[in-house]
Design a protein around this motif. Structure first.
Motif, PDB file in Angstrom:
ATOM      1  N   HIS A   1      37.233  68.448  50.970  1.00 45.30           N
ATOM      2  CA  HIS A   1      36.876  69.841  50.707  1.00 45.30           C
ATOM      3  C   HIS A   1      35.359  69.980  50.587  1.00 45.30           C
ATOM      4  CE1 HIS A   1      41.067  70.947  49.717  1.00 45.30           C
ATOM      5  NE2 HIS A   1      41.128  69.720  49.232  1.00 45.30           N
ATOM      6  N   ALA A   2      34.893  71.203  50.767  1.00 41.24           N
ATOM      7  CA  ALA A   2      33.474  71.525  50.626  1.00 41.24           C
ATOM      8  C   ALA A   2      33.355  72.842  49.872  1.00 41.24           C
ATOM      9  CB  ALA A   2      32.811  71.637  52.004  1.00 41.24           C
ATOM     10  N   ASP A   3      32.147  73.122  49.381  1.00 38.61           N
ATOM     11  CA  ASP A   3      31.948  74.423  48.754  1.00 38.61           C
ATOM     12  C   ASP A   3      31.700  75.475  49.834  1.00 38.61           C
ATOM     13  OD1 ASP A   3      29.146  74.443  49.397  1.00 38.61           O
ATOM     14  OD2 ASP A   3      28.712  73.330  47.567  1.00 38.61           O
ATOM     15  N   GLU A   4      31.492  76.700  49.440  1.00 35.42           N
ATOM     16  CA  GLU A   4      31.427  77.818  50.389  1.00 35.42           C
ATOM     17  C   GLU A   4      30.133  77.898  51.184  1.00 35.42           C
ATOM     18  OE1 GLU A   4      30.298  81.732  48.293  1.00 35.42           O
ATOM     19  OE2 GLU A   4      31.331  80.562  46.760  1.00 35.42           O
TER      20      GLU A   4
ATOM     21  N   LEU B   1      32.116  68.296  57.070  1.00 41.10           N
ATOM     22  CA  LEU B   1      31.713  67.665  55.809  1.00 41.10           C
ATOM     23  C   LEU B   1      32.933  67.202  55.013  1.00 41.10           C
ATOM     24  CD1 LEU B   1      29.508  66.851  53.820  1.00 41.10           C
ATOM     25  CD2 LEU B   1      29.516  69.211  52.961  1.00 41.10           C
ATOM     26  N   GLY B   2      33.961  68.020  54.959  1.00 44.19           N
ATOM     27  CA  GLY B   2      35.197  67.621  54.281  1.00 44.19           C
ATOM     28  C   GLY B   2      35.818  66.398  54.939  1.00 44.19           C
ATOM     29  N   GLU B   3      35.752  66.349  56.269  1.00 50.13           N
ATOM     30  CA  GLU B   3      36.277  65.196  56.996  1.00 50.13           C
ATOM     31  C   GLU B   3      35.454  63.939  56.700  1.00 50.13           C
ATOM     32  OE1 GLU B   3      37.357  63.821  61.569  1.00 50.13           O
ATOM     33  OE2 GLU B   3      36.546  65.816  61.200  1.00 50.13           O
ATOM     34  N   ARG B   4      34.122  64.064  56.664  1.00 50.24           N
ATOM     35  CA  ARG B   4      33.275  62.912  56.335  1.00 50.24           C
ATOM     36  C   ARG B   4      33.586  62.391  54.931  1.00 50.24           C
ATOM     37  NH1 ARG B   4      29.106  66.107  58.465  1.00 50.24           N
ATOM     38  NH2 ARG B   4      28.057  66.222  56.435  1.00 50.24           N
ATOM     39  N   ARG B   5      33.829  63.303  53.997  1.00 53.15           N
ATOM     40  CA  ARG B   5      34.146  62.891  52.628  1.00 53.15           C
ATOM     41  C   ARG B   5      35.489  62.161  52.570  1.00 53.15           C
ATOM     42  NH1 ARG B   5      31.846  68.475  49.867  1.00 53.15           N
ATOM     43  NH2 ARG B   5      29.678  67.744  49.775  1.00 53.15           N
ATOM     44  N   ALA B   6      36.500  62.699  53.233  1.00 55.33           N
ATOM     45  CA  ALA B   6      37.815  62.040  53.259  1.00 55.33           C
ATOM     46  C   ALA B   6      37.719  60.677  53.943  1.00 55.33           C
ATOM     47  CB  ALA B   6      38.837  62.936  53.960  1.00 55.33           C
ATOM     48  N   ASN B   7      36.944  60.599  55.022  1.00 52.25           N
ATOM     49  CA  ASN B   7      36.771  59.329  55.728  1.00 52.25           C
ATOM     50  C   ASN B   7      36.014  58.311  54.879  1.00 52.25           C
ATOM     51  OD1 ASN B   7      38.196  60.153  57.991  1.00 52.25           O
ATOM     52  ND2 ASN B   7      36.370  60.857  59.074  1.00 52.25           N
ATOM     53  N   ALA B   8      35.066  58.769  54.060  1.00 50.81           N
ATOM     54  CA  ALA B   8      34.333  57.855  53.176  1.00 50.81           C
ATOM     55  C   ALA B   8      35.281  57.222  52.162  1.00 50.81           C
ATOM     56  CB  ALA B   8      33.204  58.603  52.465  1.00 50.81           C
ATOM     57  N   VAL B   9      36.175  58.026  51.598  1.00 53.78           N
ATOM     58  CA  VAL B   9      37.153  57.491  50.646  1.00 53.78           C
ATOM     59  C   VAL B   9      38.110  56.556  51.370  1.00 53.78           C
ATOM     60  CG1 VAL B   9      39.028  58.080  49.059  1.00 53.78           C
ATOM     61  CG2 VAL B   9      36.932  59.441  49.069  1.00 53.78           C
ATOM     62  N   GLN B  10      38.521  56.930  52.574  1.00 52.00           N
ATOM     63  CA  GLN B  10      39.411  56.066  53.360  1.00 52.00           C
ATOM     64  C   GLN B  10      38.746  54.708  53.620  1.00 52.00           C
ATOM     65  OE1 GLN B  10      39.957  57.002  57.528  1.00 52.00           O
ATOM     66  NE2 GLN B  10      42.042  56.177  57.498  1.00 52.00           N
ATOM     67  N   ARG B  11      37.489  54.705  54.058  1.00 53.35           N
ATOM     68  CA  ARG B  11      36.780  53.447  54.307  1.00 53.35           C
ATOM     69  C   ARG B  11      36.715  52.590  53.038  1.00 53.35           C
ATOM     70  NH1 ARG B  11      33.633  56.698  57.427  1.00 53.35           N
ATOM     71  NH2 ARG B  11      32.115  57.011  55.766  1.00 53.35           N
ATOM     72  N   PHE B  12      36.434  53.230  51.909  1.00 52.07           N
ATOM     73  CA  PHE B  12      36.358  52.501  50.638  1.00 52.07           C
ATOM     74  C   PHE B  12      37.698  51.837  50.332  1.00 52.07           C
ATOM     75  CE2 PHE B  12      36.484  51.814  46.128  1.00 52.07           C
ATOM     76  CZ  PHE B  12      35.196  51.422  45.803  1.00 52.07           C
ATOM     77  N   LEU B  13      38.788  52.559  50.505  1.00 59.98           N
ATOM     78  CA  LEU B  13      40.115  52.002  50.227  1.00 59.98           C
ATOM     79  C   LEU B  13      40.447  50.854  51.181  1.00 59.98           C
ATOM     80  CD1 LEU B  13      42.113  55.303  49.567  1.00 59.98           C
ATOM     81  CD2 LEU B  13      41.373  53.624  47.858  1.00 59.98           C
TER      82      LEU B  13
END
Length: 192
Positions: free
Chosen positions: A126-129, A139-151
């Motif tokens: 998610h991102a802000d408005e 940006l929301g996709e990059r954030r989800a992918n960052a968490v995925q890479r970490f896991l």
């Protein structure tokens, strides 16, 4: 949104309990004794926890090494279970970098997922408005992918993880201003 509020409430209760549990006046009661649930340390360094009015208790000197190891493992499992209750991870403005305070929680999730290969998880970015809809989706996709890479780096199979971005479309909190925006810049972990 409800998970976020519950996580914050849980963290506040945990923090208050820690502060209350650590506070001490250092004063001995007038009769020179402590309540029945207090613990003492003897001169040799062992501790005894009293469980009742009859003076019975458990001494760490009487515990076997196996019992100590089991007690440590149970305490660690309890900590990991408490950390796994946190399923929302927040980000700074315009970045997909995982905050340092989220790393231990994500490691606990990674251990759980790697030990449970049939458990799947969806990471919702998610991102802000602020910014265009297209930019916020990316940006929301990059954030989800960052968490995925970490896991994945911490032992989770990619097959267990699905990522999706909602950009600014599903805010946790409505409105404008930094206090609102900071709650909307997040990745939510949904176990399936």
């Amino acid at each position: 949104m409800m998970v976020s509020m519950q996580s914050k409430a849980f963290a506040m209760v945990l923090a208050l309990g820690l502060v209350a549990g650590c506070s001490s006046t250092g004063e001995m009661p007038e009769d020179g004794t402590y309540d029945s649930d207090s613990s003492t340390v003897d001169q040799e360094g062992g501790s005894t926890v009293y469980g009742g009015d009859d003076g019975s208790g458990i001494s760490s000197e009487q515990m076997t090494e196996e019992e100590r190891r089991r007690a440590r493992e149970e305490a660690e499992q309890g900590e990991e279970a408490a950390m796994r209750k946190i399923t929302t991870f927040y980000f700074d403005f315009d970045t997909a970098e995982i905050k340092s305070e989220s790393r231990d929680v994500l490691v606990a999730h990674a251990e759980y997922l790697s030990n449970n290969p049939n458990q799947d998880v969806r990471l919702e970015g998610h991102a802000d408005e602020r910014g265009s809809k297209e930019y916020n989706l990316a940006l929301g996709e990059r954030r989800a992918n960052a968490v995925q890479r970490f896991l994945v780096i911490n032992g989770v199979s990619r097959d267990q993880i699905e990522t999706v971005s909602y950009g600014e479309e599903k805010p946790a909190v409505m409105g404008s201003g930094e206090s609102v925006w900071s709650q909307n810049r997040r990745v939510e972990m949904i176990f399936e």
